[in-house]
Scaffold this motif. Structure first.
Motif, PDB file in Angstrom:
ATOM      1  N   THR A  18      61.550  -3.344   4.105  1.00  0.00           N
ATOM      2  CA  THR A  18      61.715  -2.548   2.937  1.00  0.00           C
ATOM      3  C   THR A  18      61.601  -3.281   1.690  1.00  0.00           C
ATOM      4  N   THR A  34      55.992 -10.776  11.360  1.00  0.00           N
ATOM      5  CA  THR A  34      55.505 -10.852  12.776  1.00  0.00           C
ATOM      6  C   THR A  34      55.516  -9.572  13.594  1.00  0.00           C
ATOM      7  N   LYS A  60      63.160  -7.317  23.753  1.00  0.00           N
ATOM      8  CA  LYS A  60      63.212  -8.831  23.833  1.00  0.00           C
ATOM      9  C   LYS A  60      62.431  -9.671  22.839  1.00  0.00           C
ATOM     10  N   ARG A  91      63.195 -16.456  14.370  1.00  0.00           N
ATOM     11  CA  ARG A  91      64.198 -15.750  15.308  1.00  0.00           C
ATOM     12  C   ARG A  91      65.072 -16.538  16.006  1.00  0.00           C
ATOM     13  N   ARG A 130      64.449   5.970  11.284  1.00  0.00           N
ATOM     14  CA  ARG A 130      63.170   5.414  10.462  1.00  0.00           C
ATOM     15  C   ARG A 130      61.877   6.050  10.865  1.00  0.00           C
ATOM     16  N   TYR A 141      59.900   4.635   5.582  1.00  0.00           N
ATOM     17  CA  TYR A 141      60.755   5.939   5.248  1.00  0.00           C
ATOM     18  C   TYR A 141      62.121   5.942   5.984  1.00  0.00           C
ATOM     19  N   ARG A 175      68.132  -4.895  21.198  1.00  0.00           N
ATOM     20  CA  ARG A 175      67.606  -5.808  19.964  1.00  0.00           C
ATOM     21  C   ARG A 175      68.594  -6.214  19.082  1.00  0.00           C
TER      22      ARG A 175
HETATM   23  P1  AP5 Z   1      60.157  -6.750  14.095  1.00  0.00           P
HETATM   24  O1  AP5 Z   1      59.092  -5.697  13.661  1.00  0.00           O
HETATM   25  O2  AP5 Z   1      60.380  -7.866  13.205  1.00  0.00           O
HETATM   26  O3  AP5 Z   1      61.648  -5.685  13.952  1.00  0.00           O
HETATM   27  P2  AP5 Z   1      63.161  -6.019  13.489  1.00  0.00           P
HETATM   28  O4  AP5 Z   1      63.565  -7.715  13.179  1.00  0.00           O
HETATM   29  O5  AP5 Z   1      64.098  -5.418  14.706  1.00  0.00           O
HETATM   30  O6  AP5 Z   1      63.269  -5.463  12.090  1.00  0.00           O
HETATM   31  P3  AP5 Z   1      62.990  -4.054  11.639  1.00  0.00           P
HETATM   32  O7  AP5 Z   1      61.316  -4.041  11.446  1.00  0.00           O
HETATM   33  O8  AP5 Z   1      63.246  -2.855  12.599  1.00  0.00           O
HETATM   34  O9  AP5 Z   1      63.730  -3.865  10.396  1.00  0.00           O
HETATM   35  P4  AP5 Z   1      63.595  -4.131   9.080  1.00  0.00           P
HETATM   36  O10 AP5 Z   1      64.783  -4.916   8.623  1.00  0.00           O
HETATM   37  O11 AP5 Z   1      62.410  -4.745   8.420  1.00  0.00           O
HETATM   38  O12 AP5 Z   1      64.115  -2.810   8.356  1.00  0.00           O
HETATM   39  P5  AP5 Z   1      63.406  -1.776   7.464  1.00  0.00           P
HETATM   40  O13 AP5 Z   1      63.137  -2.428   6.308  1.00  0.00           O
HETATM   41  O14 AP5 Z   1      62.015  -1.303   8.412  1.00  0.00           O
HETATM   42  O15 AP5 Z   1      60.191  -7.074  15.382  1.00  0.00           O
HETATM   43  C1  AP5 Z   1      59.755  -6.204  16.405  1.00  0.00           C
HETATM   44  C2  AP5 Z   1      59.554  -6.869  17.639  1.00  0.00           C
HETATM   45  O16 AP5 Z   1      58.529  -7.663  17.586  1.00  0.00           O
HETATM   46  C3  AP5 Z   1      60.830  -7.815  18.112  1.00  0.00           C
HETATM   47  O17 AP5 Z   1      62.003  -6.792  18.804  1.00  0.00           O
HETATM   48  C4  AP5 Z   1      60.272  -8.772  19.156  1.00  0.00           C
HETATM   49  O18 AP5 Z   1      59.910  -8.236  20.416  1.00  0.00           O
HETATM   50  C5  AP5 Z   1      58.959  -8.973  18.386  1.00  0.00           C
HETATM   51  N1  AP5 Z   1      58.876 -10.115  17.515  1.00  0.00           N
HETATM   52  C6  AP5 Z   1      59.014 -10.039  16.150  1.00  0.00           C
HETATM   53  N2  AP5 Z   1      58.924 -11.379  15.663  1.00  0.00           N
HETATM   54  C7  AP5 Z   1      59.270 -12.317  16.631  1.00  0.00           C
HETATM   55  C8  AP5 Z   1      59.438 -13.543  16.836  1.00  0.00           C
HETATM   56  N3  AP5 Z   1      59.574 -14.452  15.539  1.00  0.00           N
HETATM   57  N4  AP5 Z   1      59.641 -13.964  17.671  1.00  0.00           N
HETATM   58  C9  AP5 Z   1      59.716 -13.430  19.032  1.00  0.00           C
HETATM   59  N5  AP5 Z   1      59.363 -12.077  18.916  1.00  0.00           N
HETATM   60  C10 AP5 Z   1      59.261 -11.451  17.783  1.00  0.00           C
HETATM   61  O19 AP5 Z   1      64.448  -0.449   7.358  1.00  0.00           O
HETATM   62  C11 AP5 Z   1      64.936  -0.084   8.699  1.00  0.00           C
HETATM   63  C12 AP5 Z   1      65.181   1.324   7.975  1.00  0.00           C
HETATM   64  O20 AP5 Z   1      66.478   1.548   7.161  1.00  0.00           O
HETATM   65  C13 AP5 Z   1      64.104   2.199   7.378  1.00  0.00           C
HETATM   66  O21 AP5 Z   1      64.090   3.529   7.752  1.00  0.00           O
HETATM   67  C14 AP5 Z   1      64.447   2.190   5.828  1.00  0.00           C
HETATM   68  O22 AP5 Z   1      64.073   3.324   5.000  1.00  0.00           O
HETATM   69  C15 AP5 Z   1      65.785   2.224   5.871  1.00  0.00           C
HETATM   70  N6  AP5 Z   1      66.443   1.313   4.842  1.00  0.00           N
HETATM   71  C16 AP5 Z   1      66.095   0.013   4.344  1.00  0.00           C
HETATM   72  N7  AP5 Z   1      67.041  -0.187   3.398  1.00  0.00           N
HETATM   73  C17 AP5 Z   1      67.995   0.584   3.340  1.00  0.00           C
HETATM   74  C18 AP5 Z   1      69.210   0.649   2.645  1.00  0.00           C
HETATM   75  N8  AP5 Z   1      69.431  -0.367   1.533  1.00  0.00           N
HETATM   76  N9  AP5 Z   1      70.149   1.786   2.810  1.00  0.00           N
HETATM   77  C19 AP5 Z   1      69.883   2.713   3.688  1.00  0.00           C
HETATM   78  N10 AP5 Z   1      68.479   2.792   4.282  1.00  0.00           N
HETATM   79  C20 AP5 Z   1      67.759   1.751   4.386  1.00  0.00           C
END
Ligand code: AP5
Length: 225
Positions: A18, A34, A60, A91, A130, A141, A175
Motif C-alpha cells: 500500500t 517480489t 513458506k 526476507r 484484503r 483494498y 507466514r
Molecule cells: P508478498 O507478496 O511479499 O507478501 P507479504 O510480505 O506477506 O506481504 P503482503 O503483500 O501480504 O502485505 P503488505 O505488507 O504488502 O500489505 P498490503 O499493503 O497489501 O509475498 C508472498 C509470498 O511470496 C511469500 O509468502 C513467499 O512465499 C514469496 N516471497 C516473496 N518474496 C520473497 C523473498 N524475498 N524470498 C522468498 N520468498 C518470497 O496491506 C494488507 C491489507 O491491509 C490490505 O487490505 C490494505 O488495504 C490494508 N492496509 C494497509 N495499510 C493499512 C493501515 N494502515 N490500516 C488498515 N489497513 C491497512
C-alpha cells in the motif's frame, strides 16, 4: 540529485505494498515487489511460477536461489538507476547479504530501511479482508479499512477484485511464523547498519504515508547536502 535506494520491511499485511505504491508516485521510483513478480510468474504458468507457487500457497519462503539473482539483477536495470523501492526483499540474512554485495559492486548504498510495525492479531484481520485487483496487483483494498467505491470492483481500472490464495487464516499464521523466524532478525541487521527507520503501521494508511514521505524527503535532502 542523489539516489533513493529503499527497502520496505515489515510483517505480511503491514501495508508495505500500500505504501510502496504511494511512494512510487511521490518519488518516481520503481516499486519492485517480489510477491507481485512471483504471482505474475504463477499466472503465466512458467517453470519458475510452478516451482514458487508450492511455497507461496503454503506460506513458506521461495528458495533463495530462485529469488536472489532475479532481484539483484533487477536493481541494476536502467529504471532503478536513481533508486528503487524493494518490497518483500530481502526476507532473510542471506538475501540481505546478497543485496549488500550487489550494491557494493554497483558502487551504491542503501538509503533507508522503512520498517512498518503491526502486531500479529491486527495482521490476521487485515489480510483476511484484503482484496486485490485481478489486472494490477498494486491496486490494493480492504473490505473495512480501505473499501472500493463499488463492492468487488477496482476504483482505478474497473477490474474485478479477488482474494489472494495465501490470505487464508491457516496460511497467514504460517507466514507470520516464517516472518518472526527468518525476516524479523533483519531489523537488528539494518539497525546495526544505521539505515533503519520505524513507522507505526496501526495508524491510518494516509497517516503512515505522511510519516514515511516526510522521512524519505528529509533523507534525500540530507544526502544532497
Ligand atoms: P508478498 O507478496 O511479499 O507478501 P507479504 O510480505 O506477506 O506481504 P503482503 O503483500 O501480504 O502485505 P503488505 O505488507 O504488502 O500489505 P498490503 O499493503 O497489501 O509475498 C508472498 C509470498 O511470496 C511469500 O509468502 C513467499 O512465499 C514469496 N516471497 C516473496 N518474496 C520473497 C523473498 N524475498 N524470498 C522468498 N520468498 C518470497 O496491506 C494488507 C491489507 O491491509 C490490505 O487490505 C490494505 O488495504 C490494508 N492496509 C494497509 N495499510 C493499512 C493501515 N494502515 N490500516 C488498515 N489497513 C491497512
Amino acid at each position: 540529485m542523489s539516489e533513493l535506494n529503499l527497502i520496505m520491511l515489515g510483517p505480511p499485511g503491514a501495508g508495505k505494498g500500500t505504501q510502496a505504491e504511494r511512494l512510487r508516485t511521490d518519488f518516481n521510483l520503481p516499486h519492485i515487489s517480489t510477491g507481485d513478480i512471483l504471482r505474475a510468474e504463477v499466472a503465466d504458468g512458467t517453470e519458475l511460477g510452478r516451482k514458487a507457487s508450492e511455497f507461496m500457497n503454503a506460506g513458506k519462503l521461495v528458495p533463495d536461489e530462485v529469488i536472489v539473482g532475479m532481484i539483484t539483477g533487477r536493481v541494476a536495470e536502467g529504471d532503478a538507476r536513481d533508486g528503487f523501492l524493494l518490497d518483500g526483499f530481502p526476507r532473510n540474512e542471506a538475501q540481505a547479504e546478497a543485496l549488500d554485495a550487489a550494491l557494493l559492486e554497483l558502487d551504491r548504498h542503501l538509503t533507508a530501511t522503512l520498517l512498518i510495525e503491526v502486531p500479529d492479531d491486527d495482521i490476521v484481520r487485515r489480510l483476511a479482508g484484503r482484496r486485490v485487483c485481478v489486472k494490477n496487483a498494486a491496486h490494493i483494498y480492504h473490505v473495512d479499512f480501505d473499501p472500493p467505491k463499488h463492492e468487488g470492483v477496482c476504483d482505478q481500472d474497473g477490474s474485478r477484485l479477488e482474494q489472494r490464495a495465501d490470505d487464508r487464516e491457516d496460511v497467514i499464521r504460517t507466514r507470520l511464523e516464517v516472518y518472526h523466524e527468518q525476516t524479523e532478525p533483519l531489523i537488528a541487521y539494518y539497525d546495526r547498519a544505521g539505515t533503519l527507520r520505524r513507522f507505526d503501521g496501526l495508524r491510518s494508511p494516509d497517516e503512515v504515508h505522511a510519516h514515511i514521505r516526510a522521512t524519505v524527503a528529509t533523507l534525500r535532502l540530507e544526502e544532497n547536502l
